[in-house]
Design an enzyme around this catalytic site. Structure first.
Site, PDB file in Angstrom:
ATOM      1  N   TYR A 107      -6.707 -13.275   7.453  1.00 16.32           N
ATOM      2  CA  TYR A 107      -6.877 -11.925   8.108  1.00 16.32           C
ATOM      3  C   TYR A 107      -7.996 -11.932   9.365  1.00 16.32           C
ATOM      4  O   TYR A 107      -9.133 -11.939   9.167  1.00 16.32           O
ATOM      5  CB  TYR A 107      -7.068 -10.890   7.086  1.00 16.32           C
ATOM      6  CG  TYR A 107      -6.202 -10.165   6.487  1.00 16.32           C
ATOM      7  CD1 TYR A 107      -4.876 -10.962   6.154  1.00 16.32           C
ATOM      8  CD2 TYR A 107      -6.117  -8.774   6.069  1.00 16.32           C
ATOM      9  CE1 TYR A 107      -3.875 -10.484   5.473  1.00 16.32           C
ATOM     10  CE2 TYR A 107      -4.996  -8.132   5.499  1.00 16.32           C
ATOM     11  CZ  TYR A 107      -3.731  -9.187   5.310  1.00 16.32           C
ATOM     12  OH  TYR A 107      -2.784  -8.541   4.579  1.00 16.32           O
TER      13      TYR A 107
ATOM     14  N   GLU B 131       0.856  -1.424   0.084  1.00 12.37           N
ATOM     15  CA  GLU B 131       0.079  -0.224   0.107  1.00 12.37           C
ATOM     16  C   GLU B 131       0.633   1.361   0.061  1.00 12.37           C
ATOM     17  O   GLU B 131       0.926   1.925   0.928  1.00 12.37           O
ATOM     18  CB  GLU B 131      -0.878  -0.112   1.309  1.00 12.37           C
ATOM     19  CG  GLU B 131      -1.711  -1.052   1.059  1.00 12.37           C
ATOM     20  CD  GLU B 131      -2.704  -1.468   2.373  1.00 12.37           C
ATOM     21  OE1 GLU B 131      -3.892  -1.509   2.237  1.00 12.37           O
ATOM     22  OE2 GLU B 131      -2.328  -1.078   3.546  1.00 12.37           O
TER      23      GLU B 131
ATOM     24  N   ASP C 267      -8.445  -9.645  11.471  1.00 17.18           N
ATOM     25  CA  ASP C 267      -8.988  -8.702  11.902  1.00 17.18           C
ATOM     26  C   ASP C 267     -10.319  -8.465  11.188  1.00 17.18           C
ATOM     27  O   ASP C 267     -11.235  -7.478  11.424  1.00 17.18           O
ATOM     28  CB  ASP C 267      -8.238  -7.389  11.403  1.00 17.18           C
ATOM     29  CG  ASP C 267      -7.665  -7.223  10.199  1.00 17.18           C
ATOM     30  OD1 ASP C 267      -7.301  -8.501   9.656  1.00 17.18           O
ATOM     31  OD2 ASP C 267      -7.544  -6.278   9.421  1.00 17.18           O
TER      32      ASP C 267
END
Ligand code: ACM
Length: 525
Positions: A404, A314, A406
């Site tokens: 993931y 990112e 989260d």
């Protein structure tokens, strides 16, 4: 509670288990015979069993419980072990010390689940079932990442986190130490990184784009001594700590401490209080590269891990496109444009690590722009990992839809705030794609394994970390260790294993079944 037999509810499931009749009782008279090289395993066994059982397991040449390191043993690799328990005694053998450490965790799981309690337990016979186990992991990289940049956790908690990884025979603790919202890695040459970059005045309340803030300062950084102690603690449990100090994006906390590292040195930035992808990135002048080489030198000094993570995810390129200095750098380097500064920057950091004998790890797609000595964590698509392995990269699968933690565990409204996006339920984790990319054995051998990820924008406390991590990490551990027994077999063993999680006060309840809602698209940060 008697755990179900014959599978004994071991998680992860050993490669081969056969049960025999009878039990071997451990009591105050039980002695360990420890061959040379097995001392660390004996120390770990004692440390793990003492709190609940009070067993001392003193050493004696004629001890009935034998821990033996035998380098001549074949077929067990670095981490395999054999365990034979009969009513008369137990023999744990491995060719390498790490194998003994894995076997110690199996011994622990074979005892009544109360043996895992952190408090003394009375009235339970500490018996091992007679059993013959030969066990070898399928994948060399079995990891778990914790983001301590968004929300800091003290080393006292990280020790428990490591203990829980070791219980599940995971061997890599990936510590995400720096990000836009916090810098937790001490660097002696640059104390402002933690002094300034280690604190933010508040945090965004709600997902990226929210306009609410909590007004609560968040502060934290480690000392070198703490990190060294953590590395040693993890090593005693056969866990390697993989440090990550990411570049050239996710660096806003570093820019707050050192504006001269940015594309506009005159600009003053704060440590980011928002979530999402920050557009501020590193400048590309030589002094910026030198600064981060010094950071990596410090990282390598504290962390002996053969692998070192340098981020890479990112990284918006808008600042480079606007920056005359960055455009000039791209031209000087013969790059097609400022966007190509991203792989160029990563390659500079990677070559620094390689020169020092380490292996760089990068969050990446198919690796097409990266040097082949970068190990790729393919987080967007499993197909990226396959393509990267075919190109010649080592690959660790970190597909966000399966690994993931989260992301929400279930669809229900009762779930705490989570990363908007797909639900990652237990079955999704169990289904993590570890398939070799092709029939090409060389490419297949470059797929090292997989790991779980916990990004902590919404996760402040150890209780919340564990709520999100378990039992999902059990499913991941199962898949990367053996992973051949199928979902039903795993689910049956997990039912028994939950008693161990209870004994350790680890939350593990499954979310109530609810009607699925369609996943929101574009859920990546
Ligand atoms: C990532 O999730 N940004 C690697």
């Amino acid at each position: 509670m008697d755990l179900p037999r014959p599978e004994l509810a071991l998680v992860p499931r050993p490669r081969r288990v056969s049960t025999r009749s009878g039990r071997f009782r451990l009591d105050g008279t039980t002695r360990l015979r420890v061959t040379r090289g097995a001392e660390a395993a004996a120390k770990l066994l004692r440390a793990l069993l003492a709190p609940a059982t009070g067993l001392r397991l003193q050493a004696a040449a004629d001890g009935a419980f034998v821990l033996a390191l035998d380098p001549a043993l074949t077929g067990l690799g670095d981490e395999g072990y054999g365990l034979t328990v009969s009513p008369k005694g137990a023999l744990l053998r491995a060719a390498r010390p790490a194998g003994l450490l894995r076997g110690v965790q199996t011994v622990r799981q074979l005892l009544p689940y109360e043996a895992l309690s952190e408090r003394p337990v009375r009235g339970v016979p500490w018996e091992l079932p007679a059993v013959e186990i030969t066990d070898v992991p399928r994948h060399a990289w079995r990891g778990s990442m914790l983001d301590v940049a968004r929300h800091f956790q003290p080393v006292s908690y990280l020790r428990r986190y490591v203990d829980l990884l070791a219980l599940h025979k995971l061997n890599v603790f990936h510590l995400h130490l720096t990000d836009d919202q916090g810098w937790r890695m001490p660097v002696a040459a640059y104390p402002r990184l933690t002094e300034v970059g280690g604190r933010r005045p508040e945090s965004m309340a709600g997902p990226a784009g929210s306009d609410r803030f909590d007004g609560v300062p968040h502060v934290g950084a480690y000392t070198r001594a703490e990190l060294r102690e953590l590395v040693a603690y993890a090593a005693e449990r056969g866990v390697s700590v993989l440090p990550e100090t990411g570049v050239p994006g996710h660096v806003r906390a570093a820019l707050a401490a050192h504006p001269e590292l940015g594309t506009d040195p005159a600009r003053r930035l704060d440590v980011w209080t928002r979530w999402g992808v920050c557009e501020n990135v590193l400048g590309t002048d030589d002094h910026v590269l030198d600064f981060f080489r010094t950071v990596l030198d410090e990282v390598m000094d504290v962390f002996p891990s053969p692998y070192v993570h340098i981020g890479g995810d990112e990284c918006p390129t808008a600042e480079w496109e606007r920056s005359p200095a960055a455009r000039a750098r791209a031209a000087r380097e013969g790059l097609p444009g400022p966007r190509a500064l991203h792989p160029w920057f990563i390659a500079r950091m990677a070559e620094h690590l390689v020169r020092a004998g380490r292996r760089p790890v990068v969050w990446a797609e198919n690796g097409v722009t990266l040097p082949l000595d970068c190990t790729v964590m393919s987080w967007r698509e499993p197909g990226h990992g396959h393509a990267a392995a075919e190109r010649g990269h080592q690959v660790v699968h970190t597909d966000h839809r399966a690994t993931y933690f989260d992301y929400a565990r279930g669809h229900g409204p009762q779930e705490p705030p989570a990363q908007p996006g797909a639900v990652v339920d237990l079955r999704a984790v169990y289904g993590v794609d570890l398939a070799p990319p092709t029939r090409d054995p060389a490419a297949a051998s470059r797929v090292l394994g997989a790991q779980g990820q916990l990004w902590t924008e919404f996760v402040r406390t150890p209780a919340h970390i564990e709520y999100l991590t378990y039992p999902r990490l059990c499913a991941l551990a199962e898949r990367v260790w053996d992973g051949t027994s199928g979902w039903r077999d795993f689910a049956a063993r997990l039912a028994g294993h939950r008693a161990r999680l209870d004994a350790l006060n680890v939350p593990h309840a499954d979310p109530p079944a609810t009607v699925p809602v369609p996943p929101r698209v574009g859920g990546l940060r």
